[in-house]
Design a protein around this motif. Sequence first.
Motif, PDB file in Angstrom:
ATOM      1  N   GLU A 113       1.185  -1.053  -0.057  1.00  0.00           N
ATOM      2  CA  GLU A 113      -0.068   0.317   0.340  1.00  0.00           C
ATOM      3  C   GLU A 113       1.384   0.871  -0.102  1.00  0.00           C
ATOM      4  N   ILE A 114       1.702   0.845   1.227  1.00  0.00           N
ATOM      5  CA  ILE A 114       2.704   2.513   1.000  1.00  0.00           C
ATOM      6  C   ILE A 114       3.073   2.572  -0.424  1.00  0.00           C
ATOM      7  N   ALA A 115       3.767   1.953  -1.171  1.00  0.00           N
ATOM      8  CA  ALA A 115       4.972   1.661  -2.448  1.00  0.00           C
ATOM      9  C   ALA A 115       3.337   2.420  -3.503  1.00  0.00           C
ATOM     10  N   HIS A 116       1.998   1.729  -3.628  1.00  0.00           N
ATOM     11  CA  HIS A 116       1.313   2.311  -4.471  1.00  0.00           C
ATOM     12  C   HIS A 116       0.738   3.859  -4.103  1.00  0.00           C
ATOM     13  N   GLU A 117       0.699   4.345  -2.802  1.00  0.00           N
ATOM     14  CA  GLU A 117       0.983   5.480  -2.436  1.00  0.00           C
ATOM     15  C   GLU A 117       1.933   6.414  -3.311  1.00  0.00           C
ATOM     16  N   ALA A 118       3.122   5.524  -3.134  1.00  0.00           N
ATOM     17  CA  ALA A 118       4.516   6.869  -3.015  1.00  0.00           C
ATOM     18  C   ALA A 118       4.471   6.794  -4.489  1.00  0.00           C
ATOM     19  N   ILE A 119       4.152   5.456  -5.692  1.00  0.00           N
ATOM     20  CA  ILE A 119       4.298   5.723  -7.067  1.00  0.00           C
ATOM     21  C   ILE A 119       3.265   6.682  -7.350  1.00  0.00           C
ATOM     22  N   ARG A 120       1.588   6.319  -7.136  1.00  0.00           N
ATOM     23  CA  ARG A 120       0.521   7.559  -7.312  1.00  0.00           C
ATOM     24  C   ARG A 120       0.963   9.199  -7.668  1.00  0.00           C
ATOM     25  N   ARG A 121       1.581   9.025  -6.325  1.00  0.00           N
ATOM     26  CA  ARG A 121       1.969  10.577  -5.669  1.00  0.00           C
ATOM     27  C   ARG A 121       3.381  11.143  -6.894  1.00  0.00           C
ATOM     28  N   HIS A 122       4.384  10.149  -7.165  1.00  0.00           N
ATOM     29  CA  HIS A 122       5.180  10.298  -7.521  1.00  0.00           C
ATOM     30  C   HIS A 122       5.234  10.783  -9.110  1.00  0.00           C
ATOM     31  N   ALA A 123       4.127   9.970  -9.603  1.00  0.00           N
ATOM     32  CA  ALA A 123       4.018  10.316 -11.062  1.00  0.00           C
ATOM     33  C   ALA A 123       2.788  11.541 -11.243  1.00  0.00           C
ATOM     34  N   LYS A 124       2.789  12.089 -10.257  1.00  0.00           N
ATOM     35  CA  LYS A 124       1.189  13.010 -10.221  1.00  0.00           C
ATOM     36  C   LYS A 124       2.310  14.102 -10.080  1.00  0.00           C
ATOM     37  N   ALA A 125       3.139  14.158  -9.104  1.00  0.00           N
ATOM     38  CA  ALA A 125       4.222  14.915  -9.194  1.00  0.00           C
ATOM     39  C   ALA A 125       5.218  15.447 -10.093  1.00  0.00           C
ATOM     40  N   ILE A 126       5.644  14.792 -10.596  1.00  0.00           N
ATOM     41  CA  ILE A 126       6.716  15.008 -12.089  1.00  0.00           C
ATOM     42  C   ILE A 126       5.186  15.432 -13.257  1.00  0.00           C
ATOM     43  N   ALA A 127       4.465  15.083 -12.912  1.00  0.00           N
ATOM     44  CA  ALA A 127       2.888  15.568 -14.038  1.00  0.00           C
ATOM     45  C   ALA A 127       2.933  16.601 -13.856  1.00  0.00           C
ATOM     46  N   ASP A 128       3.126  17.391 -12.276  1.00  0.00           N
ATOM     47  CA  ASP A 128       2.153  18.697 -12.463  1.00  0.00           C
ATOM     48  C   ASP A 128       3.637  19.420 -12.885  1.00  0.00           C
ATOM     49  N   ALA A 129       5.072  18.875 -12.552  1.00  0.00           N
ATOM     50  CA  ALA A 129       6.102  19.621 -12.779  1.00  0.00           C
ATOM     51  C   ALA A 129       6.349  19.937 -14.165  1.00  0.00           C
ATOM     52  N   TYR A 130       5.909  19.315 -14.833  1.00  0.00           N
ATOM     53  CA  TYR A 130       6.002  19.203 -16.703  1.00  0.00           C
ATOM     54  C   TYR A 130       4.422  19.788 -17.696  1.00  0.00           C
ATOM     55  N   GLU A 131       3.665  20.072 -16.337  1.00  0.00           N
ATOM     56  CA  GLU A 131       2.525  20.844 -17.295  1.00  0.00           C
ATOM     57  C   GLU A 131       1.171  19.010 -17.984  1.00  0.00           C
ATOM     58  N   LEU A 132       1.750  18.086 -17.413  1.00  0.00           N
ATOM     59  CA  LEU A 132       1.335  16.919 -18.089  1.00  0.00           C
ATOM     60  C   LEU A 132      -0.469  16.288 -16.972  1.00  0.00           C
ATOM     61  N   LYS A 133      -0.283  15.290 -17.842  1.00  0.00           N
ATOM     62  CA  LYS A 133      -1.620  14.559 -17.148  1.00  0.00           C
ATOM     63  C   LYS A 133      -0.587  12.776 -16.658  1.00  0.00           C
ATOM     64  N   ALA A 134      -1.379  12.821 -15.328  1.00  0.00           N
ATOM     65  CA  ALA A 134      -0.443  11.395 -15.283  1.00  0.00           C
ATOM     66  C   ALA A 134      -1.420  10.438 -15.264  1.00  0.00           C
ATOM     67  N   GLU A 135      -1.638   9.208 -15.676  1.00  0.00           N
ATOM     68  CA  GLU A 135      -2.874   7.626 -15.013  1.00  0.00           C
ATOM     69  C   GLU A 135      -2.535   6.847 -14.695  1.00  0.00           C
ATOM     70  N   VAL A 136      -2.956   6.839 -13.505  1.00  0.00           N
ATOM     71  CA  VAL A 136      -1.667   5.013 -12.793  1.00  0.00           C
ATOM     72  C   VAL A 136      -2.585   4.617 -12.745  1.00  0.00           C
ATOM     73  N   ARG A 137      -2.774   3.392 -13.430  1.00  0.00           N
ATOM     74  CA  ARG A 137      -3.851   2.086 -12.710  1.00  0.00           C
ATOM     75  C   ARG A 137      -2.659   0.524 -12.513  1.00  0.00           C
ATOM     76  N   ILE A 138      -3.418   0.078 -11.408  1.00  0.00           N
ATOM     77  CA  ILE A 138      -2.868  -0.716 -10.855  1.00  0.00           C
ATOM     78  C   ILE A 138      -3.232  -2.492 -11.292  1.00  0.00           C
ATOM     79  N   GLU A 139      -2.903  -3.544 -11.727  1.00  0.00           N
ATOM     80  CA  GLU A 139      -3.442  -4.312 -11.768  1.00  0.00           C
ATOM     81  C   GLU A 139      -2.716  -5.707 -10.765  1.00  0.00           C
ATOM     82  N   GLU A 140      -3.599  -6.258  -9.652  1.00  0.00           N
ATOM     83  CA  GLU A 140      -3.666  -6.810  -9.301  1.00  0.00           C
ATOM     84  C   GLU A 140      -2.827  -8.555  -9.075  1.00  0.00           C
ATOM     85  N   SER A 141      -1.864  -8.836  -9.645  1.00  0.00           N
ATOM     86  CA  SER A 141      -1.443 -10.670 -10.334  1.00  0.00           C
ATOM     87  C   SER A 141      -1.801 -10.986  -9.029  1.00  0.00           C
TER      88      SER A 141
END
Length: 385
Positions: A262-290
């Motif tokens: 759960e910590i890693a999932h939240e961090a990946i979403r957070r980092h993707a959004k932060a980098i997208a915001d920094a470069y004025e992009l949209k970021a979509e994160v989809r997690i598939e449980e295997s």
Amino acid sequence: MLNKVKEYEKYIVDLRRYFHENPELSGQEFNTKRVVVEELQKLGIEIKEAGNASVIGILKGYKKGKTVALRADMDALPIIEQSGVEFSSKTPGIMHACGHDAHTAMLLGAAKILSEMKEEIPGEIRFFFQEGEETFTGAKKIIEVGGMNGVDACLGMHGMPELKTGYVNIQSGYRMAGCDTIYVKFEGVSGHGSVPHLAKDTIHPACAFVTDLQGIVTKNINAQDPIVISVGKFVGGTKANVVAKYTEIDISMRYFNPQVREIAHEAIRRHAKAIADAYELKAEVRIEESALSLYNDDELSILADDSAAKVFGEGKNKTLPRYMGSEDMPYYFKHAKGVYAFLGYRNEEKEAVYFPHHEKFKIDEDYLKYGTALHVQFALDFLSK
């Protein structure tokens, strides 16, 4: 019990060789299912079908009591066989390179022996012959039709080359990793490569995100809790002089502790959004449980260790490190306590040394009798306890 199993050894080996010659991919194990059904019917075992090609065998003893489930997986892999065995795959490009042919044969052997001991069984035994382990779908098919309803304990097993034939590994706690596939997509604005300031490039920010991922492991996760985050696919852009509007990243993540997940999932979403915001992009994160992480129940592991000692002998349960590989057996463990055993098939003289999924994969067939006996002994020990 091992001596009793030896009386059925040829039956088990012959079945294993037949399955090896006739491998089938996940969800397509129709011929394997046919053979399993035929064998169970000969034994007078009640049958319930599940999914595309899964079978539940139900054996009721002389009185009502607890219920134990024994599981085997049946699917093969899209691999060109180069093992050199005389009973190599007859199906081009498909091979039993993970030993599921052996698992199926061992459980059928156990069903045969237990069916002849019906008057000694104080409870119910269910035999799960499961499709699609390699795709992490089969266990869910068994569960969907009520296979785990009323089950008190379950046992699964897998052959491994770290142990010589005649040795086993049964340990409590986490034994195999959970696995998620994470899809990250950055969306920007396309444009001409000569004027990138008029567009919103996604390749450079996506590269920054990939580099940043390992910082999640080192800075957000307790070093005592193993986790692996691997980028396996990176696709962006269409042409050298066109600013990439889209960049997509496929990530594999393996873990043991669900809290770490759960910590890693939240961090990946957070980092993707932060980098997208920094470069004025949209970021979509989809997690598939295997698959979920596999945890052996403490109490049941003790019982299984005792059962193994009766089959393998004292001192044959060897310690092994946890595997970062994944299984769908943990889905059964969500419904009842369970234990998963690793059985040795290593024999250098027979060239049975390769790890599963290798094109030269072989097993020492002498290990089949041990797995069969462990199924039988564990079921009897649990039900009579």
